[in-house]
Design a protein around this motif. Structure first.
Motif, PDB file in Angstrom:
ATOM      1  N   GLU A   9      -2.707  -0.367 -11.034  1.00 28.79           N
ATOM      2  CA  GLU A   9      -1.765   0.133 -10.379  1.00 28.79           C
ATOM      3  C   GLU A   9      -2.356   1.446  -9.769  1.00 28.79           C
ATOM      4  N   CYS A  10      -2.659   1.478  -8.628  1.00 29.06           N
ATOM      5  CA  CYS A  10      -2.955   2.499  -7.853  1.00 29.06           C
ATOM      6  C   CYS A  10      -1.845   3.301  -6.796  1.00 29.06           C
ATOM      7  N   LEU A  11      -2.244   4.458  -6.339  1.00 31.50           N
ATOM      8  CA  LEU A  11      -1.657   5.010  -5.444  1.00 31.50           C
ATOM      9  C   LEU A  11      -2.654   5.049  -4.244  1.00 31.50           C
ATOM     10  N   GLY A  12      -2.340   4.504  -3.109  1.00 25.49           N
ATOM     11  CA  GLY A  12      -3.218   4.442  -1.959  1.00 25.49           C
ATOM     12  C   GLY A  12      -2.711   5.532  -0.831  1.00 25.49           C
ATOM     13  N   ILE A  13      -3.639   6.193  -0.319  1.00 28.43           N
ATOM     14  CA  ILE A  13      -3.385   6.910   1.004  1.00 28.43           C
ATOM     15  C   ILE A  13      -3.807   6.487   2.266  1.00 28.43           C
ATOM     16  N   GLY A  14      -2.977   6.925   3.085  1.00 25.91           N
ATOM     17  CA  GLY A  14      -2.846   6.195   4.515  1.00 25.91           C
ATOM     18  C   GLY A  14      -2.162   6.980   5.548  1.00 25.91           C
ATOM     19  N   ASN A  15      -2.517   6.659   6.895  1.00 23.41           N
ATOM     20  CA  ASN A  15      -1.741   7.316   7.890  1.00 23.41           C
ATOM     21  C   ASN A  15      -2.158   9.110   7.955  1.00 23.41           C
TER      22      ASN A  15
ATOM     23  N   SER B 271     -18.352  -6.151  -8.518  1.00 29.69           N
ATOM     24  CA  SER B 271     -18.629  -7.521  -7.880  1.00 29.69           C
ATOM     25  C   SER B 271     -17.439  -7.706  -6.759  1.00 29.69           C
ATOM     26  N   LYS B 272     -16.553  -7.641  -7.167  1.00 22.98           N
ATOM     27  CA  LYS B 272     -15.146  -8.170  -6.295  1.00 22.98           C
ATOM     28  C   LYS B 272     -13.952  -7.180  -6.577  1.00 22.98           C
ATOM     29  N   ILE B 273     -13.293  -6.829  -5.348  1.00 17.13           N
ATOM     30  CA  ILE B 273     -12.266  -6.035  -5.376  1.00 17.13           C
ATOM     31  C   ILE B 273     -11.276  -6.936  -4.650  1.00 17.13           C
ATOM     32  N   VAL B 274      -9.949  -6.824  -5.258  1.00 19.35           N
ATOM     33  CA  VAL B 274      -8.861  -7.548  -4.460  1.00 19.35           C
ATOM     34  C   VAL B 274      -7.678  -6.451  -4.455  1.00 19.35           C
ATOM     35  N   ILE B 275      -7.086  -6.420  -3.286  1.00 23.03           N
ATOM     36  CA  ILE B 275      -5.941  -5.225  -2.961  1.00 23.03           C
ATOM     37  C   ILE B 275      -4.883  -5.983  -2.441  1.00 23.03           C
ATOM     38  N   ASP B 276      -3.506  -5.955  -2.907  1.00 20.41           N
ATOM     39  CA  ASP B 276      -2.525  -6.868  -2.747  1.00 20.41           C
ATOM     40  C   ASP B 276      -2.041  -6.383  -1.367  1.00 20.41           C
ATOM     41  N   LYS B 277      -2.030  -5.412  -0.481  1.00 19.92           N
ATOM     42  CA  LYS B 277      -1.833  -4.955   0.667  1.00 19.92           C
ATOM     43  C   LYS B 277      -2.532  -4.201   1.494  1.00 19.92           C
ATOM     44  N   ASN B 278      -2.623  -4.140   2.944  1.00 18.36           N
ATOM     45  CA  ASN B 278      -3.213  -3.158   3.539  1.00 18.36           C
ATOM     46  C   ASN B 278      -2.186  -1.935   3.642  1.00 18.36           C
ATOM     47  N   PHE B 279      -2.905  -0.844   3.899  1.00 15.49           N
ATOM     48  CA  PHE B 279      -1.926   0.234   4.027  1.00 15.49           C
ATOM     49  C   PHE B 279      -2.580   1.332   4.710  1.00 15.49           C
TER      50      PHE B 279
END
Length: 171
Positions: free
Chosen positions: A79-85, A163-171
């Motif tokens: 569970e990550c915190l992603g930064i955007g905008n 090898s593989k990363i899966v991220i549940d949403k674009n942000f």
């Protein structure tokens, strides 16, 4: 410019006035109009996600969204915190305010006990690297169910490879 006041607010605690301020600074960089910016925020920022704002003399001069993101790196769930905008008022853009904004977000992420993640274009790598982020090298990335071919960075002490990363949403 040491007189910046920082505010972190949960999206669920925002009001229309604050959303208009956020939309105004975002629209300086991504010109879609205030209504469109607010619509995007309400569609993509969840109730328990965060807005980090920087103020100088009550004027909003910096903004970043900090969102909860579920990530799988080689099938290890995080569970990550992603930064955007990430954006700074154009009048203040040459004062290292962007770096200060990202560092303030970094502090919040680390103090919260999460792994930080961001998605970016290759030309932004130097900016984020100098502010504590490292490129995650991967063979395959999927973001919001779609194959992704841009840069994934993590708030870590060293570069990583998977090898593989899966991220549940674009942000």
């Amino acid at each position: 410019m040491s007189d910046i006041k920082w505010q972190i607010i949960k999206h669920g605690d925002t009001d229309l006035e604050m959303l208009i301020k956020i939309a105004g600074i975002k629209d300086q960089h991504w010109t879609h109009g205030i209504d469109s910016q607010i619509e995007w925020i309400n569609k993509n920022i969840r109730y328990d996600d965060y807005h980090l704002l920087g103020y100088v003399d009550e004027k909003t001069v910096a903004y970043i969204s900090i969102v909860h993101v579920n990530v799988s790196i080689d099938e290890k769930l995080l569970e990550c915190l992603g930064i955007g905008n990430v954006c700074v008022d154009v009048e203040f853009g040459k004062n290292r305010l962007g770096s200060r904004l990202v560092c303030e977000a970094n502090r919040f992420i680390l103090d919260s006990g999460f792994t930080g993640i961001l998605l970016c274009k290759s030309e932004l790598i130097p900016f984020y690297k100098k502010n504590g982020w490292n490129v995650l090298e991967y063979n395959e990335a999927i973001v919001a169910g779609i194959l992704y071919d841009k840069i994934v960075m993590l708030l870590e002490n060293e570069s990583l490879r998977c090898s593989k990363i899966v991220i549940d949403k674009n942000f």
